[in-house]
Scaffold this active site. Sequence first.
Site, short mmCIF file in Angstrom:
data_model
loop_
_atom_site.label_atom_id
_atom_site.label_comp_id
_atom_site.label_asym_id
_atom_site.label_seq_id
_atom_site.Cartn_x
_atom_site.Cartn_y
_atom_site.Cartn_z
N ASP A 197 35.20 31.37 40.00
CA ASP A 197 35.17 31.43 38.65
C ASP A 197 36.62 31.27 38.08
OD1 ASP A 197 32.51 31.98 38.61
OD2 ASP A 197 32.84 33.80 38.21
N1 URA Z 1 30.74 35.75 42.51
C1 URA Z 1 31.05 35.62 41.09
O1 URA Z 1 30.77 36.44 40.14
N2 URA Z 1 32.54 34.89 40.84
C2 URA Z 1 32.91 34.25 41.73
O2 URA Z 1 34.19 33.55 41.40
C3 URA Z 1 32.57 34.21 42.95
C4 URA Z 1 31.41 35.01 43.35
#
Ligand code: URA
Length: 237
Positions: free
Chosen positions: A105
Amino acid sequence: MDKKIRLDKFLADMGLGTRSEVKALVKKGQISVNNAAVRQPELKISPAIDNVCYNGERISYAEFEYYMLNKPAGCVSATEDRMHKTVLDVIQSARKDLFPVGRLDIDTEGLLLLTNDGELAHRLLSPRHHVPKTYYAKIDGLVTSEDCGKFAAGLDIGEKQNTLPAALQVLIAGDVSEITVTITEGKYHQVKRMFEAVGKQVLYLKRLSMGSLSLDKALATGEYRKLTPEEIAELKD
Ligand code: URA
């Protein structure tokens, strides 16, 4: 490997410039192939066999490149984005064919592999292979052993099936808890949604490892390095 490719593609892939820039170099006679100056950008060459030189200096050939990035928050795991900086903007490689293996993310930090090796990327991302990924997180609220049990049993995060068992380890239990969690899937926002499923919120998330590859502790956020031959071999194993 004896696959033939166009000379201008080879030069661009090896970082000599854009396709039009390298065409200009060839037309000016600055490129030789097997010690003979060439002026045809479309000439087909065998990258692993032919001796290609720019102003007399050999351009060594690497079919694949592999980088480990300690991804900073604020950039997206994509090759292009009109609104945000991408992880490729962080990597100063001239290779135009690199891409991130999977997504973190925008606010997640930590280990991200970038390569142009599609076969390896496919293997690491394939849901069939259940490649383990370990994250460190700060969680708003007290993470309990009951939560660990729920993660181990699999959680309903609103998908058709519950998540696969995940190993949740509490490092510090408090108003803000610190944990590591290992998951073997890659569902959208998976770690955040798993904590939401137990009524908690992720405040900070960082990936520490993916399969055999661990984030190099010497890499500050935003720094990157090429993988070592050993790391590449282990990942391919
Ligand atoms: N899980 C999440 O919620 N975000 C990420 O970036 C990776 C795994």
